[in-house]
Write a protein that holds these residues in place. Structure first.
Motif, PDB file in Angstrom:
ATOM      1  N   LEU A 141       0.824  -1.203   0.000  1.00 59.63           N
ATOM      2  CA  LEU A 141       0.000   0.000   0.000  1.00 59.63           C
ATOM      3  C   LEU A 141       0.858   1.253   0.000  1.00 59.63           C
ATOM      4  O   LEU A 141       0.522   2.239  -0.654  1.00 59.63           O
ATOM      5  N   CYS A 142       1.971   1.232   0.733  1.00 55.56           N
ATOM      6  CA  CYS A 142       2.861   2.391   0.744  1.00 55.56           C
ATOM      7  C   CYS A 142       3.485   2.590  -0.632  1.00 55.56           C
ATOM      8  O   CYS A 142       3.606   3.709  -1.106  1.00 55.56           O
ATOM      9  N   ALA A 143       3.856   1.516  -1.277  1.00 54.29           N
ATOM     10  CA  ALA A 143       4.454   1.610  -2.603  1.00 54.29           C
ATOM     11  C   ALA A 143       3.462   2.152  -3.621  1.00 54.29           C
ATOM     12  O   ALA A 143       3.845   2.772  -4.604  1.00 54.29           O
ATOM     13  N   SER A 144       2.184   1.938  -3.372  1.00 55.59           N
ATOM     14  CA  SER A 144       1.182   2.422  -4.323  1.00 55.59           C
ATOM     15  C   SER A 144       0.641   3.796  -3.939  1.00 55.59           C
ATOM     16  O   SER A 144      -0.325   4.254  -4.518  1.00 55.59           O
ATOM     17  N   GLY A 145       1.238   4.427  -2.917  1.00 54.86           N
ATOM     18  CA  GLY A 145       0.858   5.788  -2.571  1.00 54.86           C
ATOM     19  C   GLY A 145      -0.042   5.912  -1.362  1.00 54.86           C
ATOM     20  O   GLY A 145      -0.477   6.999  -1.028  1.00 54.86           O
ATOM     21  N   ALA A 146      -0.345   4.842  -0.679  1.00 53.86           N
ATOM     22  CA  ALA A 146      -1.197   4.920   0.506  1.00 53.86           C
ATOM     23  C   ALA A 146      -0.344   5.273   1.711  1.00 53.86           C
ATOM     24  O   ALA A 146       0.842   5.017   1.750  1.00 53.86           O
ATOM     25  N   SER A 147      -0.963   5.856   2.709  1.00 56.34           N
ATOM     26  CA  SER A 147      -0.218   6.177   3.922  1.00 56.34           C
ATOM     27  C   SER A 147      -0.064   4.927   4.774  1.00 56.34           C
ATOM     28  O   SER A 147      -0.871   4.019   4.729  1.00 56.34           O
ATOM     29  N   ALA A 148       0.984   4.900   5.576  1.00 54.30           N
ATOM     30  CA  ALA A 148       1.250   3.748   6.430  1.00 54.30           C
ATOM     31  C   ALA A 148       0.213   3.602   7.531  1.00 54.30           C
ATOM     32  O   ALA A 148       0.121   2.567   8.164  1.00 54.30           O
ATOM     33  N   LYS A 150     -11.520  -4.182  -3.111  1.00 57.26           N
ATOM     34  CA  LYS A 150     -11.740  -2.740  -3.046  1.00 57.26           C
ATOM     35  C   LYS A 150     -10.439  -2.004  -2.706  1.00 57.26           C
ATOM     36  O   LYS A 150     -10.122  -0.982  -3.317  1.00 57.26           O
ATOM     37  N   VAL A 151      -9.683  -2.525  -1.753  1.00 55.07           N
ATOM     38  CA  VAL A 151      -8.418  -1.897  -1.364  1.00 55.07           C
ATOM     39  C   VAL A 151      -7.453  -1.888  -2.557  1.00 55.07           C
ATOM     40  O   VAL A 151      -6.825  -0.865  -2.840  1.00 55.07           O
ATOM     41  N   LEU A 152      -7.358  -3.007  -3.254  1.00 57.88           N
ATOM     42  CA  LEU A 152      -6.460  -3.064  -4.414  1.00 57.88           C
ATOM     43  C   LEU A 152      -6.904  -2.078  -5.488  1.00 57.88           C
ATOM     44  O   LEU A 152      -6.089  -1.356  -6.059  1.00 57.88           O
ATOM     45  N   THR A 153      -8.188  -2.030  -5.750  1.00 54.74           N
ATOM     46  CA  THR A 153      -8.720  -1.109  -6.760  1.00 54.74           C
ATOM     47  C   THR A 153      -8.447   0.343  -6.371  1.00 54.74           C
ATOM     48  O   THR A 153      -8.018   1.144  -7.210  1.00 54.74           O
ATOM     49  N   GLU A 154      -8.685   0.671  -5.106  1.00 59.05           N
ATOM     50  CA  GLU A 154      -8.456   2.045  -4.640  1.00 59.05           C
ATOM     51  C   GLU A 154      -6.996   2.467  -4.759  1.00 59.05           C
ATOM     52  O   GLU A 154      -6.701   3.654  -4.817  1.00 59.05           O
ATOM     53  N   HIS A 155      -6.094   1.499  -4.795  1.00 57.57           N
ATOM     54  CA  HIS A 155      -4.669   1.813  -4.867  1.00 57.57           C
ATOM     55  C   HIS A 155      -4.094   1.517  -6.251  1.00 57.57           C
ATOM     56  O   HIS A 155      -2.900   1.303  -6.410  1.00 57.57           O
ATOM     57  N   GLY A 156      -4.972   1.498  -7.225  1.00 59.06           N
ATOM     58  CA  GLY A 156      -4.510   1.372  -8.606  1.00 59.06           C
ATOM     59  C   GLY A 156      -3.982   0.013  -8.991  1.00 59.06           C
ATOM     60  O   GLY A 156      -3.221  -0.125  -9.936  1.00 59.06           O
ATOM     61  N   GLN A 157      -4.399  -0.988  -8.283  1.00 60.10           N
ATOM     62  CA  GLN A 157      -3.950  -2.332  -8.578  1.00 60.10           C
ATOM     63  C   GLN A 157      -5.087  -3.078  -9.184  1.00 60.10           C
ATOM     64  O   GLN A 157      -5.386  -4.036  -9.374  1.00 60.10           O
TER      65      GLN A 157
END
Length: 71
Positions: free
Chosen positions: A12-19, A64-71
Motif C-alpha cells: 500500500l505504501c508503494a502504491s501511494g497509501a499512507s502507512a 476494493k483496497v487493491l482497486t483504490e490503490h490502482g492495482q
C-alpha cells in the motif's frame, strides 16, 4: 507468517497509501493467507501479483483496497 504482517502495508505504501491505513492490511490478510501463502516469502511484489491472479476469489474488501490503490 510474520513476514506477511509487513507485506500489505508495504504494498500500500508503494502504491501511494499512507502507512496509517491499517484497514488495507486487515482487508487482505485472510486473502493472502488463503491464496498466496506459498509466495509470502518471495517478497511484496510476488504477493501482490498473487492477489491479482486470484482477483475473482478475493474478498470484496480486499478487492476494493487493491482497486483504490490502482492495482
Amino acid at each position: 507468517m510474520t513476514r506477511f504482517l509487513f507485506v500489505i502495508p508495504l504494498i500500500l505504501c508503494a502504491s501511494g497509501a499512507s502507512a496509517q491505513q491499517q484497514p488495507g492490511h486487515d482487508a487482505c490478510a485472510r486473502d493472502v493467507t488463503r491464496h498466496c501463502r506459498a509466495v509470502m516469502s518471495n517478497g511484496d511484489s510476488a504477493v501482490l501479483a498473487c492477489l491479482k491472479e486470484h482477483r475473482a476469489r478475493l474478498s470484496k474488501a480486499c478487492d476494493k483496497v487493491l482497486t483504490e490503490h490502482g492495482q
